[in-house]
Write a protein that holds these residues in place. Structure first.
Motif, short mmCIF file in Angstrom:
data_model
loop_
_atom_site.label_atom_id
_atom_site.label_comp_id
_atom_site.label_asym_id
_atom_site.label_seq_id
_atom_site.Cartn_x
_atom_site.Cartn_y
_atom_site.Cartn_z
N LEU A 76 18.71 -29.12 32.96
CA LEU A 76 17.25 -29.19 33.17
C LEU A 76 16.60 -27.84 32.94
O LEU A 76 15.44 -27.75 32.56
CB LEU A 76 16.95 -29.67 34.60
CG LEU A 76 17.15 -31.16 34.86
CD1 LEU A 76 17.07 -31.45 36.35
CD2 LEU A 76 16.11 -31.99 34.12
N ALA A 77 17.37 -26.77 33.18
CA ALA A 77 16.83 -25.43 32.96
C ALA A 77 17.03 -25.01 31.50
O ALA A 77 16.78 -23.85 31.15
CB ALA A 77 17.49 -24.44 33.90
N ARG A 124 5.37 -28.42 33.59
CA ARG A 124 5.79 -28.77 34.95
C ARG A 124 5.76 -30.27 35.12
O ARG A 124 4.74 -30.90 34.87
CB ARG A 124 4.84 -28.12 35.97
CG ARG A 124 4.86 -26.61 35.93
CD ARG A 124 4.02 -26.05 37.06
NE ARG A 124 2.64 -26.49 37.00
CZ ARG A 124 1.71 -25.90 36.26
NH1 ARG A 124 2.01 -24.85 35.51
NH2 ARG A 124 0.48 -26.35 36.25
N ILE A 144 11.36 -28.18 29.65
CA ILE A 144 12.37 -27.34 30.28
C ILE A 144 11.72 -26.61 31.45
O ILE A 144 10.62 -26.07 31.32
CB ILE A 144 12.94 -26.32 29.26
CG1 ILE A 144 13.51 -27.05 28.04
CG2 ILE A 144 13.97 -25.41 29.91
CD1 ILE A 144 14.64 -27.99 28.34
N PHE A 145 12.43 -26.55 32.58
CA PHE A 145 11.91 -25.82 33.74
C PHE A 145 11.60 -24.38 33.36
O PHE A 145 12.41 -23.70 32.74
CB PHE A 145 12.95 -25.82 34.87
CG PHE A 145 13.00 -27.11 35.65
CD1 PHE A 145 12.14 -28.16 35.34
CD2 PHE A 145 13.89 -27.29 36.70
CE1 PHE A 145 12.17 -29.35 36.06
CE2 PHE A 145 13.92 -28.47 37.43
CZ PHE A 145 13.07 -29.50 37.10
N GLY A 146 10.39 -23.96 33.74
CA GLY A 146 10.03 -22.57 33.50
C GLY A 146 9.34 -22.33 32.17
O GLY A 146 8.98 -21.20 31.87
N GLU A 147 9.16 -23.39 31.37
CA GLU A 147 8.54 -23.18 30.06
C GLU A 147 7.12 -23.73 30.00
O GLU A 147 6.58 -23.98 28.92
CB GLU A 147 9.41 -23.79 28.95
CG GLU A 147 10.71 -23.04 28.79
CD GLU A 147 11.58 -23.53 27.63
OE1 GLU A 147 11.16 -24.43 26.88
OE2 GLU A 147 12.69 -22.99 27.50
N GLY A 148 6.53 -23.98 31.18
CA GLY A 148 5.12 -24.36 31.20
C GLY A 148 4.87 -25.85 31.34
O GLY A 148 3.77 -26.27 31.64
#
Lengths: 384, 297
Positions: A76-77, A231, A225-229
């Motif tokens: 997921l990351a 949410r 992807i988590f952290g890529e905007g």
């Protein structure tokens, strides 16, 4: 004049488990979480040595449940992730494997089959987890299962497993057996640029337009992807196209049907088989995994004795390659399914057959391989 | 609480179907408020926060707030969080669990996460019961108390979650209550700032099940009980076990330094790369020697 010799491709002696680990690395796997278990530990050992060299991460978790959870988290990351285990560990992974199916998280799970049930035969081969690989986790779900029969295939099919998982956003089970995993064979590994590697499709729309579980013509939504905007909410509950839990009938069924459809409309891409002399044969052996090796020898021997025997190797076990087996039954070719269980794939072959031809089986569950002689005897008995 | 409304609104998912699943008077909403205030005060962006939860009433928390949210399987939230953090260390990973989630089905993951000391913040809502499934006894249901699966009173002894975290090696462990909400804001902030595995146990009330089955009154009565039985850590140290009977400590139980898993693993990566470059130089040397020998022929 000096003529420099082009360096020869490096042939090496390699074990199936090592080849699987190297295949994972070349496919872009950079995260492995696992728990020691015979006969799969060599994959973890090899990756614990290799992953930190390429900025990847290896972690040994407290059990297989945790390993599967960490693999999903890693994926997921945005990092290609995998784990490897054997029967008892595979049973523990089923819970989170279902989560990966439901939340459509790409990952590869290697199950090196050993004799079961329970602790069973830790160092002996078996093919007893075929149905577990298909139906191990609860609820209706599609899954892709590949089975290698040689060390080279352990390498090439691991790459394919990653490619399918990324392309179709699904867990892929790599169903090895103890023979293939521990066998050493000569292999020539390709250069990284000679290998086709597929990465997941990421969303290209602005984040506020992104619908994480939207239906697409391909059946697979782009993955944020988590952290890529982008949410969004990931859950194991049945969810709507925005990812939020739902109990609405008009959202539940379309979602679950899409999970099946994203695999079923791509059967031609997913179902891998190899045929040997099936055209003129009146008896075709259907085999997979290490049993294929004995079946191949049996076919060669039978042909030498003038018997018209063919061989169908199943590389993709699930979804079961019905479109390949059905023409054989229609052509009234006798089918022989040798396998190291009490008849898990032969059951599928019989389902496809529907009374058109005869399906024979050779079953063995004593912890040793089926020999070519045993298959040959069955063929000769039939041909009498 | 009026002044907090705009803040909470900034973080809610407005396209999500409301109302939420919690009973009126549940403490989880108060905790959510605390968490939002802490995150906002520390200035984390929505994109860098990952909120991971397990199953149960507390498991439903992430869906309402606009972060990267992950609602996992029962008891496994910490394992998923481990994967996320290892794959993307720059993310701020916060885990919300219930008492049953963290210490019964997820007990093994909990102690190992504490031992491993990865930079995660675990917030455990302790309401002494399994609320979502209808009031069965949990590992924190006190001895003798009733639940739907302990109608004659529980005969098991309960876990002290914050102490468990201390013993398992967490570098930061604290306990707060939803009654002492300002203190809770601070505890969560400190836990988020801590480099390493930090745990905040939050004592909350389940008046719907635990309170009803044990005749503890409504949510307000239960919060008053939190006020009366909470003892600050410093004061509790001076009290005898008899005086502490039926009471619990609140505040920071431990705040210590220990090497963080990722820092350690980066050293492993460096060692692996050094070994690899040595091996490659050796191979290159052998290859050039082999070629020279070929040229001479």
């Amino acid at each position: 004049m000096h003529r420099r010799k082009k360096p020869e491709p490096k042939a090496q002696l390699m074990q199936g488990n090592e080849a699987c680990a190297e295949g994972a690395l070349i496919a872009g796997c950079r995260f492995f979480a696992g728990y020691p278990i015979t006969p799969a530990s060599e994959i973890a050992e090899h990756l614990s040595y290799r992953l930190p060299q390429v900025d990847g991460t290896f972690i040994q978790m407290e059990d297989e449940i945790a390993s599967m959870g960490a693999v999903i988290g890693g994926s997921l990351a945005g990092v290609k992730s995998m784990t490897a285990t054997s029967g008892p560990g595979f049973s523990l992974m089923q819970e989170n494997l279902g989560f990966a199916c439901m939340a459509e998280v790409p990952c590869v799970v290697v199950n090196v089959m050993r004799g079961g049930p329970s602790t069973g035969l830790p160092t002996n081969p078996s093919q007893g987890d075929v149905m577990q690989a298909r139906w191990g986790t609860h609820g209706d779900h599609p899954i892709i299962v590949l089975s290698p029969s040689s060390v080279m295939e352990c390498f090439t099919l691991t790459v394919k497993a990653f490619n399918y998982s990324e392309k179709y956003r699904t867990p892929v089970i790599f169903l090895m057996d103890e023979v293939v995993a521990h066998m050493r064979e000569k292999v020539v590994l390709p250069e990284p640029n000679e290998v086709t590697v597929i990465d997941r499709v990421k969303p290209s729309v602005p984040p506020e337009w992104y619908l994480p579980y939207e239906d697409t013509s391909f059946g697979v939504p782009p993955m944020g992807i988590f952290g890529e905007g982008y949410r969004y909410h990931v859950t194991g509950l049945v969810h709507d196209i925005r990812g939020f839990p739902t109990l609405r009938q008009d959202e539940i069924e379309p979602f679950l049907l899409r999970l099946f459809r994203k695999i079923s409309i791509h059967f031609a891409d997913i179902q891998l088989v190899e045929s040997f002399h099936t055209e003129d044969a009146d008896l075709v052996i259907v085999a997979y995994g290490c049993t294929f090796r004995s079946a191949h020898r049996a076919m060669v021997e039978a042909r030498a004795r003038g018997l018209k025997v063919g061989l169908l190797k199943l590389i993709t076990i699930w979804p079961f390659p019905r479109r390949v087996v059905e023409p054989l039954t229609r052509a009234k070719k006798t089918l022989l399914v040798p396998e190291m269980n009490m008849g898990q794939i032969s059951r599928e072959v019989k389902r496809v057959n529907q009374g058109m031809t005869t399906v024979l089986t050779v079953n063995k569950i004593d912890g040793t391989m089926i020999t070519p002689q045993e298959i040959l005897e069955k063929i000769e008995e039939e041909k009498k | 609480m009026i002044e907090d409304r705009p803040l909470i609104y900034k973080y809610l998912r407005h396209d999500k179907k409301f109302p939420h699943v919690w009973c009126g008077g549940c403490g989880i909403g108060i905790l959510l408020g605390s968490l939002i205030r802490a995150i906002d005060h520390l200035g984390y962006t929505k994109d860098e926060v990952v909120l991971v939860s397990g199953i149960g009433c507390s498991g439903r928390l992430p869906v309402y707030v606009d972060f990267n949210t992950l609602h996992t399987t029962h008891g496994r939230a910490l394992t998923f969080a481990t994967g996320v953090k290892l794959a993307k260390p720059e993310l701020k990973v916060i885990i919300i669990m219930g008492d049953g989630d963290a210490t019964a089905i997820g007990g093994n993951h909990f102690i190992h996460a504490a031992r491993r000391n990865l930079d995660l913040t675990a917030i455990i809502v302790n309401n002494n019961i399994y609320g979502m499934t209808g009031g069965q006894y949990s590992p924190t249901t006190p001895y003798g108390q009733r639940a739907t699966t302990a109608v004659y009173g529980s005969v098991e002894h309960s876990f002290n979650i914050a102490q468990l975290a201390v013993c398992a090696g967490a570098v930061f462990a604290a306990r707060g209550t939803v009654y002492h909400v300002r203190q809770l804001d601070g505890l969560i902030e400190k836990a988020l700032l801590k480099n390493g595995f930090s745990v905040v146990e939050v004592i909350s009330q389940c008046h719907t099940h635990y309170g009803r089955l044990n005749k503890l009154g409504n949510q307000i009565d239960m919060m008053k009980q939190q006020r009366d039985s909470a003892v600050p850590v410093e004061k509790a140290r001076k009290m005898s076990p008899e005086e502490m009977e039926g009471k619990f400590e609140i505040g920071i139980l431990v705040d210590r330094e220990a090497p963080n898993y990722l820092e350690q693993y980066n050293k492993v990566r460096q060692k692996a790369k050094n070994a690899l470059s040595l091996q490659l130089t050796k191979e290159e040397k052998e290859e050039s020697e082999r070629r020279e020998a070929l040229d001479k022929q």
